[in-house]
Design an enzyme around this catalytic site. Structure first.
Site, short mmCIF file in Angstrom:
data_model
loop_
_atom_site.label_atom_id
_atom_site.label_comp_id
_atom_site.label_asym_id
_atom_site.label_seq_id
_atom_site.Cartn_x
_atom_site.Cartn_y
_atom_site.Cartn_z
N GLU A 34 5.05 8.75 6.31
CA GLU A 34 3.85 8.06 5.80
C GLU A 34 3.15 8.79 4.66
O GLU A 34 2.60 8.09 3.88
CB GLU A 34 2.87 7.89 6.82
CG GLU A 34 3.27 6.87 8.11
CD GLU A 34 3.76 5.55 7.58
OE1 GLU A 34 3.18 5.04 6.50
OE2 GLU A 34 4.37 4.62 8.20
N TYR A 117 -5.56 4.51 6.67
CA TYR A 117 -4.07 3.90 6.81
C TYR A 117 -3.32 4.66 7.55
O TYR A 117 -2.50 4.22 8.84
CB TYR A 117 -3.58 3.71 5.52
CG TYR A 117 -2.17 3.43 5.43
CD1 TYR A 117 -1.67 2.24 6.01
CD2 TYR A 117 -1.21 4.28 5.47
CE1 TYR A 117 -0.18 1.98 6.17
CE2 TYR A 117 0.03 4.38 5.59
CZ TYR A 117 0.62 2.90 5.78
OH TYR A 117 2.00 2.70 6.03
N ASP A 135 -2.40 -1.38 3.89
CA ASP A 135 -1.97 -1.01 2.57
C ASP A 135 -1.92 -1.91 1.77
O ASP A 135 -2.57 -3.10 2.11
CB ASP A 135 -0.58 -0.18 2.73
CG ASP A 135 0.24 -1.18 3.26
OD1 ASP A 135 0.11 -2.61 3.62
OD2 ASP A 135 1.62 -1.28 2.75
#
Length: 345
Positions: A34, A117, A135
DNA sequence: AAGTCGGGGAT
DNA sequence: ATCCCAGACTT
């Protein structure tokens, strides 16, 4: 929206692309993916993720590594504060969380480099928490699906989008649901020429009904980038070129680079070079000349040298100009070497 | 709310 | 050229 949720999940299971981090449930490995995926395409990340995980296989390995090794593994990915924050967070996890990633979004978000996020992504994908992600893909998908025709850069619109993403995340398999939204945005609900005929939720889509999917989401145009002139010096002595470490903040923070810097208004390149070498390397120029054009042209990384001048040139020590290596996916960032060995004759 | 921070692919 | 990319952080 319950019907849409089920359709998204079954579409995702049938259509998800292969990604190495989808083969693991290790929260650390998912976290690394991520962090690397922030503003970075999947295809770019895959080889970096593989190398990074073999070099730093767990939180403790990352926490105890040299920062230069971490930056070296990151070189070429861009946004280098991510690498710095990654290690800082690993040290917090190692010392304050028993080496285990926190399993809730709120605690995750206290770690450096983990925002709203990434906290939602790790919490939902690694820990099955019903937390949303928002996102660029999800913003686009939701703006079209729900017909949100307001500037998504405004905080009120963003909050609305987070709210809707949160409503979708609640339910079974939140991690897969979140990934389904992102996967749909990346492969079907694309910025231009969306493949609405292949979309599993087109029948619920407001933009599809109104025929204006491609005009959504609405966002303000970016201002033109400001232009700056910069100089770079190749300082050569005894077959080696001088490199200096850049400040840890700002552009290419913490990386090694050739000495140089931006010109101030009205400054000539020669004056700027003199000033930069004095400030950045403590050197006074005795002699300098422009590098041959074939040396400074031809590749993206070499463009950093354009317009530069060379301090204390010595033809005998200069390597033959080399053709840029177009196969290499790793630009010549000087991540972990204070002195460059010059190859060639 | 606006700037900054990379590098690369698609159009 | 411009936009965009599994954003975070500072000002």
């Amino acid at each position: 929206m319950r019907l849409a949720r089920k359709r998204l999940l079954s579409w995702y299971r049938a259509n998800k692309r292969a990604m190495p981090w989808r083969e693991t449930r290790d929260p650390y490995a998912i976290w690394i993916s991520e962090a690397m995926l922030q503003q970075t395409r999947v295809e770019t990340v895959i080889p970096y993720w593989e190398r990074f995980l073999s070099r730093f296989p767990d939180v403790h390995a990352l926490a105890t590594a040299d920062l230069d090794d971490v930056l070296g593994a990151w070189a070429g990915l861009g946004y280098y504060s991510r690498a710095r924050n990654l290690q800082a967070a690993a040290r917090v996890i190692d010392q304050d969380h028993g080496g285990k990633l926190p399993d809730d979004a709120e605690t995750l978000q206290t770690l450096p480099g983990i925002g709203r996020y990434t906290a939602g992504a790790v919490a939902s994908i690694a820990f099955d928490r019903p937390e949303p992600v928002l996102d660029g893909n999800v913003k686009r998908v939701l703006a079209r699906l729900l017909g949100i025709r307001k500037d998504i850069g405004q905080s009120a619109t963003l909050e609305r989008l987070w709210e809707e993403a949160g409503a979708l995340a609640r339910g079974p398999h939140p991690g897969d649901l979140n990934q389904a939204l992102m996967e749909l945005g990346a492969t079907v609900c694309t910025p231009r020429a969306p493949r609405c005929e292949s979309c599993p939720v087109s029948q619920f889509c407001d933009a599809w009904a109104k025929g204006d999917a491609e005009s959504l989401p609405i966002k303000a145009r970016k201002k033109a980038a400001r232009k700056v002139e910069a100089v770079t010096a190749l300082v050569v002595r005894r077959g080696k070129a001088l490199a200096v470490r850049r400040p840890s903040r700002g552009l290419l923070g913490g990386l090694w680079d050739l000495p140089g810097g931006d010109l101030v208004a009205g400054e000539t390149p020669r004056a700027g070079l003199t000033r930069a070498l004095r400030e950045r390397a403590g050197l006074e120029i005795s002699r300098a000349s422009a590098l041959p054009s074939q040396y400074v042209d031809g590749s993206r990384s070499a463009r950093r040298l354009r317009g530069s001048q060379m301090a204390r040139p010595s033809r005998n020590l200069l390597p033959a100009p080399r053709q840029p290596d177009r196969q290499s996916t790793r630009p010549a960032h000087l991540a972990d070497r204070p002195i460059l060995e010059l190859t060639g004759r």
